[in-house]
Structure formats: structure tokens, C-alpha cells
Write a protein that holds these residues in place. Structure first.
Motif, mmCIF file in Angstrom:
data_model
loop_
_atom_site.group_PDB
_atom_site.id
_atom_site.type_symbol
_atom_site.label_atom_id
_atom_site.label_comp_id
_atom_site.label_asym_id
_atom_site.label_seq_id
_atom_site.Cartn_x
_atom_site.Cartn_y
_atom_site.Cartn_z
ATOM 1 N N VAL A 1 -3.968 -4.539 3.326
ATOM 2 C CA VAL A 1 -5.405 -4.388 3.565
ATOM 3 C C VAL A 1 -5.942 -5.614 4.279
ATOM 4 C CG1 VAL A 1 -5.679 -2.871 1.583
ATOM 5 C CG2 VAL A 1 -6.121 -5.318 1.324
ATOM 6 N N THR B 1 0.827 -1.205 0.000
ATOM 7 C CA THR B 1 0.000 0.000 0.000
ATOM 8 C C THR B 1 0.859 1.251 0.000
ATOM 9 O OG1 THR B 1 -0.155 -0.127 2.414
ATOM 10 C CG2 THR B 1 -1.926 -1.137 1.136
ATOM 11 N N GLU C 1 -11.299 -1.782 3.230
ATOM 12 C CA GLU C 1 -9.943 -1.376 2.871
ATOM 13 C C GLU C 1 -9.649 -1.691 1.404
ATOM 14 O OE1 GLU C 1 -7.326 -2.961 5.880
ATOM 15 O OE2 GLU C 1 -8.377 -1.866 7.479
ATOM 16 N N TRP D 1 -4.327 6.334 6.014
ATOM 17 C CA TRP D 1 -5.772 6.080 6.131
ATOM 18 C C TRP D 1 -6.034 4.834 6.965
ATOM 19 C CZ3 TRP D 1 -8.992 2.110 4.399
ATOM 20 C CH2 TRP D 1 -10.356 2.392 4.371
ATOM 21 N N LEU D 2 -5.241 3.773 6.723
ATOM 22 C CA LEU D 2 -5.400 2.538 7.494
ATOM 23 C C LEU D 2 -5.127 2.782 8.975
ATOM 24 C CD1 LEU D 2 -3.593 -0.030 5.158
ATOM 25 C CD2 LEU D 2 -6.053 0.204 5.501
ATOM 26 N N THR E 1 -2.374 5.603 1.719
ATOM 27 C CA THR E 1 -3.289 4.558 2.176
ATOM 28 C C THR E 1 -2.902 4.073 3.565
ATOM 29 O OG1 THR E 1 -3.934 3.850 -0.038
ATOM 30 C CG2 THR E 1 -4.077 2.209 1.708
ATOM 31 N N ARG F 1 -7.921 3.685 11.066
ATOM 32 C CA ARG F 1 -8.944 2.647 11.268
ATOM 33 C C ARG F 1 -8.546 1.623 12.317
ATOM 34 N NH1 ARG F 1 -10.936 -1.033 7.619
ATOM 35 N NH2 ARG F 1 -13.087 -0.539 8.148
ATOM 36 N N ARG G 1 -10.839 1.160 -0.674
ATOM 37 C CA ARG G 1 -9.889 2.287 -0.660
ATOM 38 C C ARG G 1 -8.876 2.156 -1.802
ATOM 39 N NH1 ARG G 1 -7.736 7.367 1.124
ATOM 40 N NH2 ARG G 1 -5.551 7.219 0.537
#
Length: 543
Positions: free
Chosen positions: A179, A157, A184, A164-165, A161, A168, A187
Motif C-alpha cells: 500500500v 497484500t 489504500e 484493486w491497487l 487487493t 489505481r 482498503r
């Protein structure tokens, strides 16, 4: 009002019909309205809180090009206001003896960074193709874009990303920066397909797709031992099911013609349910438990050009003594489609993410490794073979000797006798460079068709120095001699035919295009340049 979250993607197109894939922000009716009056509509279906539609468009006129717009619950959402791109269009073929079909293909695409950021792997070949077509809407364009795997990278990734992960979940827990679930995966598709150039290109050039390993995880289904270890991890099952579900939604269903979708029980169940998540998850679970119960492979016909897209990942048989790149059902399907003389073709294309013909040293090394792993030299060598197989990615067609020979037999038979095609081309990617290889059969076994292995990757990815050196050496005389020594150690039999490299290797971000007309074929290789142009690096007459 519903908005457009992703798409539109122009997927299947024939002389009078097309399908357009979209993701909307909420449940709605999606419509496609063409300037010539053709249209279609479909209600969205829901998967894990996302709303998708695959809109069948009917009433198109053969041999025409018409702009279209996307409408959600009565509001126009595509084209976007003040777009810098030309209108998205649907071009329908009119197949006759003078029809020219252009098939562009490649694989392995990392999502390109935003335009104002440095791109460490150089210009994206698809971005560059989009720029060229947008600048000259009347220029020749592909009739289909064949994407041969690694459309997304679930295991590699981007920094954006990963940030962003991290919002979460805790990235110190497995699978870390890879992911983990369906959300995910979505995304990754947003990151890849919301790229403005890619979004416009996929809205106006039809596409056919198949997965490779990185769509799920690197070296997916390398061996039975590999799979058993993955199944022991706490994150694998959710990763695999989410990967198969997202592939079905974003890629697979768009490969199919409306007639097949209408008869597909999974598609019908998903569309009929208020929330299709459970139905699709049950399908993915069946595909995991019994891969032979699902066929991801499919056929497309473009007049006298036949494309057979072969799943060479999920359809594998991994039991060591009976390894197969494809299961018996898929092998029979491939044979039946390749030998179908009820509808003869001038050109047969077999799309498989992994190359069939490799440099001789690499082929012999994979064949040797397969023999070791099945115990030809005893248990100690078998353990070493399994370690080496994973470390060196020895899992192409050559690593499945029976399947390698079986594909050769199908090609030789399909290319022989009355009604045989003029060319049979195996289209592949995976290996981060491009080359042409041609096999030859002894005596009466030789087909009349010209047979080629056409390998092209990456579209947008890195090319390690080891690949450059290894593949150049693999084709050399010294490499071939070393390969024969390796093969003798494993008591591996010689292939039933020979092959040689007739083009390449070429390195860079690139696309190949086949231009097919009647019984003639021409191949071009275009490489992306930093000035946003495509440089024609090679041209070959294949007739």
C-alpha cells in the motif's frame, strides 16, 4: 441517507461508559441507542474523504448486558436486516472481589478469504471464536480482546487487493503491490473488518489494540541504518504518514477512555475542523520527526487487573550506541504505571507486540548481533551484524540489551513488596507460534509475584517450517550451549536472571485466554480447527 461503511467496533468499556467506533458514507450524526435506555451521539469527523465517529455511550448499568443499535442521521443502520448473528451487545462489568475477568489475546492476522474460497493458511481463530459465540450467545466470552499487532499487512497484500491497487496505479512503480497512501490503507481495513464474523465479533467484544511492524512495513525501525535507507526512497514518507494516520483513526483512539479523548488536543482538533486531514497529517509528521513527542502506549484497568499496552515499534531509540526498544519517556511511563500502588492490582499485564523472553539461542544471537552492530568487534563485524540483523529479523527485546534488562528490573520491582500483584504476565505475539516462559531471579532479587512470558500468534497466518525447527532447537540444551558460545564471541554480558520454557511450543492459528479472579489465574490456549471449532490445546493454572 448515510450508510454504515465499516463497524461498529465496540472499543472501550467500563462500569458505566463505552465507546463505539463507526465509519459512515457521508457527514452525519452517529448515535448508539441501547435497549436499556443508555445512549450517546457524536458528529463524524473527516479524514481524506472518509467520515468517522467514536461515539461515547453513557448511562450504562454496571454488571448488565444490553443490545444496542447504530443510528445515522435518524436511520437505523445496525444491526443489519436479516442478520444471521445475534444482536450486538454492550456488557458492563461490576467489579468486586468475585469478579472474573477474561482477557483473550493474539496477533498476526491476514484477512481471511471469502467463505467460498480455499484458505491456504487454515481457519482463522477470530472467525472461529465468533462462530462459537454466535452459536451460544450466553456462553462465556472475553471481557476484552487484546490484539497485539499486525492487524493488517501493508506489505503483504492479498490477490484481491492487488487487483484493486492495479486499477489505481502502475504496480511496476514502487512500492508495487504494497500500500502507498491513506486510501489504500482503508482498503486493508475494509478487507479485514468487513469479514462478517469479524465484524460481528468486534461489535460485541471490546478490543484493545497496538501496532507491530506489518501495520507499516516488515521490520519497521529495525535500525538507524534501515531507517535512513527507507527515507531515501520516494514512497516511504507517504507510506509512514498514511500508516500512522490510519492507525490513529482505526485503532488508537478507540483504545482511550472518553475522559482522555476529551483532553487530547489532536482528537479535539480533528473533530473541530471541517476536514481533519491536515491536523492529523501534521500530528503524524511530528511523530515521524520526533517519536519521543508522541506516546502510543496506554493503560487499561479491569477492576483489579491492570493492562499496560507498550508501543515497541514507534518509540524505539535507534542510535547505535544508545539503542532502546522504548524511549526514556515511555520507559518512565511504564515504570510509573507498573509501580502504581495507589491503585493496587492483583494481576499486571504488560502487552508488547514482541516477546521479551525468547529461546536462549535466539536471545543470545540477538544480544551478540547488537554487540557486533555497536562495534564491539570492529567495523567489519559491525557491517556484517547490520546485514544479518535485517536478514534474520534480529530486533526483539534481546536486540536492545538495556531495554531488556530495564523491563526485567521494572517487573522484579513491581512484583515485590507489600501490595505486589499475584501474577505479572508479558503478553506478546509476532513469532507465529505460542509458548510459555518463566524467569527466575537470584536470591533476594526474586519477586513474590509469579512472572510469565505468554506468547501467542498467529491468529491467522502461515507458520514456516524454519520457525518450527528454529524455535524448537532454540530451547534445547544444544541450542543453549551454542548460544553461550555466540555470546562469548561478542563479549556480551550474561542476563541478570534466568528463564525456562514451561509450555509449548504450539503451532497453528490460535488464541490465548487469561481467566483472572481475585488472586488466581488460569490460562487456556485454543486452536482453530477446519470444522470451525476451537480446540483447547492447553490449560495451565498460573496461581
Amino acid at each position: 441517507m448515510a450508510t454504515l461503511r465499516l463497524g461498529p467496533l465496540l472499543r472501550y468499556v467500563d462500569e458505566g461508559t463505552a465507546t463505539v467506533w463507526v465509519e459512515a458514507s457521508r457527514p452525519c450524526r452517529a448515535e448508539v441507542r441501547c435497549a436499556d435506555g443508555a445512549r450517546g451521539s457524536a458528529r463524524t469527523f473527516q479524514i481524506d474523504g472518509h467520515h468517522y465517529a467514536l461515539v461515547p455511550v453513557t448511562g450504562l448499568t454496571p454488571g448488565t448486558t444490553t443490545p444496542y443499535e447504530v443510528v445515522l442521521d435518524g436511520g437505523t443502520v445496525w444491526p443489519e436486516p436479516d442478520s444471521r448473528f445475534p444482536p450486538s451487545t454492550i456488557s458492563t462489568p461490576a467489579y468486586d472481589s468475585d469478579r472474573t475477568t477474561r482477557v483473550a489475546f493474539g496477533s498476526c492476522r491476514w484477512a481471511a478469504p471469502p467463505a467460498d474460497e480455499h484458505d491456504p493458511v487454515g481457519p482463522d481463530a477470530l472467525d472461529t471464536l465468533a462462530t462459537r459465540l454466535a452459536a451460544d450467545p450466553d456462553a462465556e466470552r472475553p471481557d476484552v480482546l487484546v490484539l497485539l499487532g499486525d492487524q493488517i499487512y501493508a506489505d503483504e497484500t492479498s490477490p484481491a487487493t492487488q487487483q484493486w491497487l492495479a486499477r489505481r496505479r502502475d504496480l511496476t512503480d514502487p512500492p508495487g503491490t504494497e500500500v502507498a497512501d491513506y486510501q489504500e490503507y482503508t482498503r486493508l481495513y475494509y478487507e479485514s473488518w468487513l469479514d462478517p464474523e469479524i465484524r460481528w465479533l468486534l461489535s460485541t467484544v471490546p478490543s484493545s489494540m497496538v501496532f507491530d511492524d506489518h501495520d507499516i512495513v516488515d521490520d519497521w525501525n529495525t535500525s538507524a541504518a534501515w531507517l535512513a535507507e527507507m527515507r531515501e526512497t520516494p514512497w516511504w514518507r507517504e507510506r509512514l504518514l498514511s500508516g500512522l494516520m490510519s492507525y490513529w483513526v482505526h485503532q488508537h483512539i478507540g483504545n482511550l477512555p472518553p475522559s482522555e479523548l476529551a483532553a487530547d488536543p489532536v482528537y479535539q482538533a480533528v473533530c473541530a475542523a471541517p476536514d481533519g486531514t491536515d491536523a492529523l497529517r501534521a500530528f503524524a509528521s511530528r511523530a515521524d520527526a520526533d517519536p519521543a513527542s508522541v506516546r502510543w502506549s496506554y493503560r487499561r484497568d479491569f477492576g483489579s487487573v491492570r493492562l499496560l499496552m507498550v508501543d515497541s515499534r514507534a518509540a524505539r531509540v535507534l542510535e547505535e550506541q544508545h539503542r532502546g526498544m522504548i524511549d526514556p519517556n515511555t520507559a518512565q511511563w511504564l515504570r510509573d504505571q507498573a509501580l502504581d500502588r495507589a491503585e493496587p492490582c492483583d494481576h499486571l499485564l504488560i502487552g508488547t507486540s514482541l516477546p521479551w523472553l525468547l529461546p536462549h539461542l535466539i536471545h543470545d544471537a540477538e544480544n551478540w548481533n547488537a554487540a557486533l552492530c555497536r562495534g564491539e568487534r570492529g567495523a567489519r563485524w559491525a557491517r556484517f551484524g547490520e546485514w544479518l540483523r535485517r536478514r534474520a529479523d534480529l530486533e526483539h527485546w534481546a536486540a536492545f540489551p538495556a531495554s531488556f534488562d530495564g523491563l526485567g528490573d521494572v517487573i522484579a520491582e513491581a512484583g515485590s513488596g507489600p501490595g505486589a500483584p499475584a501474577t505479572i504476565s508479558v503478553l506478546s505475539g509476532d513469532v507465529h507460534h505460542a509458548y510459555i516462559a518463566e524467569p527466575s531471579w537470584p536470591g533476594a532479587a526474586a519477586p513474590t509475584a509469579r512472572v510469565l512470558q505468554l506468547t501467542c500468534s498467529p491468529v491467522h497466518n502461515s507458520v514456516p517450517a524454519g520457525i518450527r525447527l528454529g524455535f524448537r532447537f532454540g530451547w534445547s540444551r544444544a541450542g543453549r550451549a551454542l548460544g553461550r558460545v555466540v555470546a562469548r564471541h561478542a563479549r556480551a554480558g550474561a542476563p541478570r536472571f534466568r528463564w525456562r520454557k514451561t509450555g509449548g511450543p504450539w503451532f497453528g492459528n490460535q488464541l490465548m485466554t487469561l481467566t483472572l479472579r481475585a488472586r488466581s489465574a488460569r490460562l487456556t490456549l485454543d486452536q482453530a480447527r477446519p470444522d470451525a471449532t476451537l480446540h483447547e490445546a492447553a490449560r495451565r493454572d498460573l496461581s
